[in-house]
Design an enzyme around this catalytic site. Structure first.
Site, PDB file in Angstrom:
ATOM      1  N   ASP A 266       0.834  -1.200   0.000  1.00 25.88           N
ATOM      2  CA  ASP A 266       0.000   0.000   0.000  1.00 25.88           C
ATOM      3  C   ASP A 266       0.863   1.241   0.000  1.00 25.88           C
ATOM      4  OD1 ASP A 266      -2.403  -1.406   2.309  1.00 25.88           O
ATOM      5  OD2 ASP A 266      -1.947  -1.798   0.213  1.00 25.88           O
TER       6      ASP A 266
ATOM      7  N   GLU B 173       3.810   1.597  -1.315  1.00 28.10           N
ATOM      8  CA  GLU B 173       4.327   1.892  -2.654  1.00 28.10           C
ATOM      9  C   GLU B 173       3.232   2.413  -3.568  1.00 28.10           C
ATOM     10  OE1 GLU B 173       5.939  -2.047  -2.742  1.00 28.10           O
ATOM     11  OE2 GLU B 173       7.753  -1.201  -3.572  1.00 28.10           O
TER      12      GLU B 173
ATOM     13  N   GLU C 152      14.247  -0.297  31.365  1.00 30.27           N
ATOM     14  CA  GLU C 152      13.649  -1.090  30.283  1.00 30.27           C
ATOM     15  C   GLU C 152      14.357  -0.793  28.972  1.00 30.27           C
ATOM     16  OE1 GLU C 152       9.468  -0.173  30.126  1.00 30.27           O
ATOM     17  OE2 GLU C 152       9.315  -0.222  32.309  1.00 30.27           O
TER      18      GLU C 152
ATOM     19  N   LYS D  21      14.321   0.385  25.142  1.00 31.91           N
ATOM     20  CA  LYS D  21      13.455   1.256  24.342  1.00 31.91           C
ATOM     21  C   LYS D  21      13.297   0.606  22.967  1.00 31.91           C
ATOM     22  CE  LYS D  21      12.700   6.095  23.212  1.00 31.91           C
ATOM     23  NZ  LYS D  21      12.325   5.965  21.814  1.00 31.91           N
TER      24      LYS D  21
ATOM     25  N   ASP E   6      12.197   0.005  19.220  1.00 30.27           N
ATOM     26  CA  ASP E   6      12.106   0.968  18.127  1.00 30.27           C
ATOM     27  C   ASP E   6      11.055   0.524  17.113  1.00 30.27           C
ATOM     28  OD1 ASP E   6      12.660   3.178  16.699  1.00 30.27           O
ATOM     29  OD2 ASP E   6      14.563   2.468  15.874  1.00 30.27           O
TER      30      ASP E   6
ATOM     31  N   ARG F 152      -0.570   6.216  18.051  1.00 28.07           N
ATOM     32  CA  ARG F 152      -0.334   7.423  18.838  1.00 28.07           C
ATOM     33  C   ARG F 152      -0.925   8.655  18.155  1.00 28.07           C
ATOM     34  NH1 ARG F 152       3.764  11.350  19.375  1.00 28.07           N
ATOM     35  NH2 ARG F 152       3.819  12.092  21.517  1.00 28.07           N
TER      36      ARG F 152
ATOM     37  N   TYR G 160       4.538  -2.073  27.835  1.00 25.57           N
ATOM     38  CA  TYR G 160       5.362  -1.479  28.882  1.00 25.57           C
ATOM     39  C   TYR G 160       4.653  -0.457  29.763  1.00 25.57           C
ATOM     40  CZ  TYR G 160       5.855   1.576  24.778  1.00 25.57           C
ATOM     41  OH  TYR G 160       5.603   2.334  23.676  1.00 25.57           O
TER      42      TYR G 160
ATOM     43  N   LYS H 251      19.215   7.639  24.888  1.00 28.24           N
ATOM     44  CA  LYS H 251      19.379   7.147  23.524  1.00 28.24           C
ATOM     45  C   LYS H 251      20.812   6.682  23.295  1.00 28.24           C
ATOM     46  CE  LYS H 251      16.519   8.033  20.555  1.00 28.24           C
ATOM     47  NZ  LYS H 251      15.454   8.749  19.988  1.00 28.24           N
TER      48      LYS H 251
ATOM     49  N   CYS I 106      21.817  36.847   0.533  1.00 28.14           N
ATOM     50  CA  CYS I 106      20.823  35.793   0.350  1.00 28.14           C
ATOM     51  C   CYS I 106      21.012  35.119  -1.010  1.00 28.14           C
ATOM     52  CB  CYS I 106      19.415  36.389   0.442  1.00 28.14           C
ATOM     53  SG  CYS I 106      18.137  35.165   0.094  1.00 28.14           S
TER      54      CYS I 106
ATOM     55  N   CYS J 286      17.739  36.075  -3.173  1.00 33.06           N
ATOM     56  CA  CYS J 286      17.338  37.409  -3.611  1.00 33.06           C
ATOM     57  C   CYS J 286      18.455  38.440  -3.521  1.00 33.06           C
ATOM     58  CB  CYS J 286      16.112  37.882  -2.824  1.00 33.06           C
ATOM     59  SG  CYS J 286      16.492  38.248  -1.097  1.00 33.06           S
TER      60      CYS J 286
ATOM     61  N   CYS K 257      17.647  36.260   6.028  1.00 41.31           N
ATOM     62  CA  CYS K 257      17.450  37.199   4.937  1.00 41.31           C
ATOM     63  C   CYS K 257      16.297  38.095   5.395  1.00 41.31           C
ATOM     64  CB  CYS K 257      17.079  36.457   3.654  1.00 41.31           C
ATOM     65  SG  CYS K 257      16.417  37.598   2.419  1.00 41.31           S
TER      66      CYS K 257
ATOM     67  N   CYS L  90      11.481  38.163  -1.008  1.00 39.34           N
ATOM     68  CA  CYS L  90      12.371  37.003  -1.163  1.00 39.34           C
ATOM     69  C   CYS L  90      11.506  35.762  -1.461  1.00 39.34           C
ATOM     70  CB  CYS L  90      13.202  36.803   0.098  1.00 39.34           C
ATOM     71  SG  CYS L  90      14.302  35.382   0.012  1.00 39.34           S
TER      72      CYS L  90
HETATM   73  S1  IVH Z   1       7.022   4.442  28.226  1.00 46.71           S
HETATM   74  C1  IVH Z   1       4.584   8.234  29.395  1.00 46.71           C
HETATM   75  N1  IVH Z   1       8.575   2.391  27.707  1.00 46.71           N
HETATM   76  O1  IVH Z   1       9.334   5.486  23.149  1.00 46.71           O
HETATM   77  C2  IVH Z   1       5.593   7.191  29.039  1.00 46.71           C
HETATM   78  N2  IVH Z   1       8.081   3.884  25.924  1.00 46.71           N
HETATM   79  O2  IVH Z   1       9.809   8.525  23.344  1.00 46.71           O
HETATM   80  C3  IVH Z   1       5.188   6.334  27.906  1.00 46.71           C
HETATM   81  N3  IVH Z   1       9.060   3.231  23.773  1.00 46.71           N
HETATM   82  O3  IVH Z   1       6.152   6.813  22.586  1.00 46.71           O
HETATM   83  C4  IVH Z   1       6.255   5.629  27.214  1.00 46.71           C
HETATM   84  N4  IVH Z   1      10.029   1.392  24.463  1.00 46.71           N
HETATM   85  O4  IVH Z   1       6.728   4.552  21.539  1.00 46.71           O
HETATM   86  C5  IVH Z   1       7.983   3.495  27.208  1.00 46.71           C
HETATM   87  N5  IVH Z   1       9.914   0.504  27.406  1.00 46.71           N
HETATM   88  C6  IVH Z   1       9.307   1.589  26.903  1.00 46.71           C
HETATM   89  C7  IVH Z   1       9.423   1.948  25.538  1.00 46.71           C
HETATM   90  C8  IVH Z   1       8.791   3.122  25.079  1.00 46.71           C
HETATM   91  C9  IVH Z   1       9.795   2.173  23.420  1.00 46.71           C
HETATM   92  C10 IVH Z   1       8.648   4.309  22.831  1.00 46.71           C
HETATM   93  C11 IVH Z   1       7.194   4.660  22.860  1.00 46.71           C
HETATM   94  C12 IVH Z   1       7.114   6.093  23.271  1.00 46.71           C
HETATM   95  C13 IVH Z   1       8.489   6.585  22.941  1.00 46.71           C
HETATM   96  C14 IVH Z   1       8.847   7.717  23.865  1.00 46.71           C
END
Ligand code: IVH
Length: 688
Positions: A31, A33, A111, A113, A115, A134, A223, A310, A407, A410, A425, A431
């Site tokens: 979809d 593409e 925890e 994170k 992706d 979201r 989570y 991060k 610029c 312009c 500018c 411009c």
């Molecule tokens: S907690 C109010 N836990 O990261 C707190 N988020 O930048 C709600 N994510 O929108 C988020 N792993 O999509 C939480 N262990 C984890 C996560 C996690 C990935 C993502 C999630 C969130 C974004 C926040």
């Protein structure tokens, strides 16, 4: 191929894919593409109105290709997390939490994170009722049908001790193995590859065809459990319980009792994450006690009780060939590095931002330098360093890069305002990229959403002298647009209709569309709701503006500055005369229940789930009365975070109960048998 041939080719292709999809039920492209081909066709058609064809596949669809899901409002907004990139920032977070809890002991739940893309699931009586993306945080797309195809998501819960109604949030993702298989398959079929598992997961979940989703082997980790009755005060334990109900919870969560243990967790996963079956981009640190979380509360955008750490972004080394300059709608001039193409985190990068003159100086940049490129927030690449050793060996090194003085569009000499790193500018009025940029912003999806126009049509109308500012759009006639070419009639009419329809866009988006510096979507919404009308906004003082949630000195003075400028006011007055909305629509809230009949309610503190205005409205629609100050007649206080000590003392002296936000919402969702005074919140202790 000429553009005419390209259009004809795309039309044939899209007809064929439509047939495969709708009739044969056997699409040969994704979809996504399909959407890309359609966007390209519409782009070319917009450039060639003379090739208009009523039977073009583009005539079947609106240009908003993602609007196929029903939008659903989140019961609790889906916030994101503040990001940190260094251990010092983690330490600072830890210290802030400790201070916020007055030195009391706390544990941190560490925890991974994940992706992917976040999802909110609502369960009613043990069955999956709804799955929503979201979206913009306030509302998202209802993707329930697609979510149901993910086998690791329970449709019916097990265990029996789950609440009747709750929400759970997690991440939908595509494991590396499925991602690689999918791309191999696509390569064989000559289809474009997904850049990374996150894009693949998101493209898949937004697919219109659930059977495609079913084949793509998505997975999901959960989570965050939300609701009025959680199993315990311990986040970690709650998630272990949730596992018994049938949800997939990571095995790699740990509770840390000290900062050292948090750092150990980060160190461990910094190396180990490459061995995981799914993509992760960092670590999430959460205060483990739910009541401590509530005490710490939220800023406008993120919780104070959690952050993301991060991992260091991937880097690539490549050759700098040229520096060009881009002029944005605010006149800001951004230097852009043009480089030899290089692979970086799944995409090929050719251009990267150099930000401003200071950065170029710090890097002591020369044409021909070997530069390090990183993806900031994994989206926009930027040059972060120079390989100086490679430079000394390279005799063919070109000239030192000097920031332009005038610029590039312009020719106006650039200015640099005190305290700012950017060059501007100053030629706002003539411009071209600034004029076109402001109009492009005005018509964009989150602003006036005039989707019959696009950057190319704007450029065309501007070049033909039809428009010079956003107000001119509303004077356009189909005749103007067609010019000499009368075959353009249908598409010209469509443009005029699109512009006309935008007059119904609500005030908050019209305000955002004006493109006032620093006034983004969220801020525009807050300002519009706070003042209710343009007139009130025009008559307000700087202090009034500062009282708006999320508005500080910079935004407040930018707003004042904008409306003090006669040229801007002229445009605003014209827009008003054309009938655009400059007032919040008066919706007479209808009565919803008698749950709060006869109650005098004081609202105090900072809230997590709804704004103060929304609570006011809820009180009224449920029969209550919102009163300003606490007295013996007050029935209860709707108490958010950080309620002032004076109010608290008065409430306690008069024995007025405090009702937390969650309790209040529960009162409204379950009609009370009789409207007795609600129970004094267990949260009362928290405010002492
Ligand atoms: S907690 C109010 N836990 O990261 C707190 N988020 O930048 C709600 N994510 O929108 C988020 N792993 O999509 C939480 N262990 C984890 C996560 C996690 C990935 C993502 C999630 C969130 C974004 C926040």
């Amino acid at each position: 191929m000429t553009e005419r041939q390209q259009i004809e080719h795309l039309r044939r292709e899209l007809h064929r894919h439509n047939y495969n999809y709708y009739i044969k039920n056997a699409p040969t492209i994704s979809d996504r593409e399909f959407d890309e081909l359609m966007v390209e066709l519409m782009r070319l058609e917009a450039l060639h109105p003379e090739l208009y064809d009523a039977n073009s596949p583009s005539q079947r669809v609106g240009s908003d290709l993602n609007n196929e899901f029903t939008q659903v409002k989140h019961r609790y907004p889906m916030l994101s997390l503040a990001n940190t990139y260094s251990r010092d920032e983690v330490q600072a977070f830890y210290d802030r939490v400790s201070q916020g809890l007055d030195g009391e002991h706390f544990d941190i739940c560490c925890e991974l994170k994940f992706d992917g893309l976040s999802i909110s699931l609502v369960y009613e009586n043990g069955a999956l009722a709804r799955a929503v993306t979201r979206g913009d945080g306030d509302q998202g797309d209802d993707v329930t049908a697609n979510i149901k195809t993910i086998r690791s998501i329970p449709l019916l819960l097990t265990g029996g001790d789950y609440p009747d109604s709750f929400e759970i949030r997690g991440e939908v993702l595509m494991p590396w193995q499925s991602f690689e298989q999918l791309n191999q398959q696509r390569e064989l079929q000559g289809e474009t590859l997904f850049a990374n598992p996150r894009n693949a997961a998101s493209g898949t979940l937004k697919s219109k065809n659930s059977s495609v989703v079913a084949q793509r082997k998505l997975d999901a980790y959960f989570y965050y459990l939300l609701g009025t009755t959680l199993p315990s005060d311990n986040h970690y334990d709650n998630l272990q319980r949730v596992r018994e109900w049938g949800f997939k919870i990571s095995n790699d969560m740990r509770t840390a009792h000290s900062l050292q243990e948090v750092m150990d967790y980060i160190d461990y996963w910094d190396k180990e994450r490459s061995n995981l079956p799914v993509a992760t981009d960092g670590i999430v640190l959460k205060v483990n006690s739910v009541s401590q979380q509530q005490r710490l509360g939220y800023t406008a955008k993120t919780p104070r009780w959690a952050i993301a750490y991060k991992f260091q972004a991937e880097r690539a080394l490549t050759r700098l060939n040229e520096v060009t300059y881009q002029v944005g709608r605010t006149g800001a001039v951004t230097p852009v590095a043009n480089m030899d193409p290089v692979h970086l985190s799944g995409t090929v990068v050719r251009r990267a931002s150099l930000h401003n003159e200071d950065i170029i100086r710090q890097l002591d940049l020369h044409i021909g330098d070997m530069v390090y490129v990183e993806k900031a927030g994994e989206i926009i690449p930027q040059v972060v360093g120079v390989d100086t050793e490679a430079r000394s060996a390279d005799a063919a090194l070109g000239a030192k890069v000097e920031f332009v003085k005038t610029c590039p569009e312009c020719g106006t000499p650039l200015v640099r305002y005190e305290g700012e790193a950017a060059h501007y500018c100053p030629n706002e009025t003539t411009c071209p990229p600034q004029i076109k940029g402001r109009i492009e912003h005005f018509i964009s999806r989150d602003a006036m959403n005039i989707d019959s126009l696009g950057p190319e049509t704007i450029a065309d109308y501007y070049a033909r002298g039809l428009i010079n500012n956003v107000a001119d759009l509303y004077q356009l006639t189909a005749e103007d647009i067609m010019g000499e070419n009368t075959t353009r009639l249908r598409s010209a009419q469509k443009v005029v209709q699109g512009i006309e329809a935008s007059k119904q866009v609500p005030f908050e988006r019209t305000l955002y569309a004006l493109g006032i510096r620093f006034v983004g979507k969220v801020t525009a919404k807050q300002i519009a709701r706070h003042f209710g009308s343009l007139d009130a906004l025009l008559n307000c003082t700087l202090e009034d503006l500062l009282a708006v949630e999320g508005v500080g000195e910079v935004i407040a003075s930018s707003v004042k500055h904008y409306f003090a400028e006669p040229k801007n006011m002229e445009i605003v007055s014209r827009l008003r005369a054309y009938g655009l909305r400059f007032e919040v629509a008066e919706s007479v809230p209808s009565r919803q229940s008698a749950a709060l009949d006869g109650k005098n309610i004081v609202i105090s503190g900072v809230f997590q789930h709804h704004s103060r205005e929304q609570y006011k409205e809820m009180i009224e629609t449920h029969g209550g009365k919102n009163v300003g100050s606490i007295s013996a007649k007050t029935s209860f206080i709707l108490a958010g975070q950080n309620m002032g000590p004076a109010k608290l003392e008065k409430a306690q002296k008069l024995g007025i109960p405090l009702v937390s936000e969650d309790e209040f919402l529960a009162m409204l969702s379950e009609p009370l048998v009789d409207s007795d005074t609600p129970t004094i919140s267990t949260q009362l202790d928290l405010f002492k």
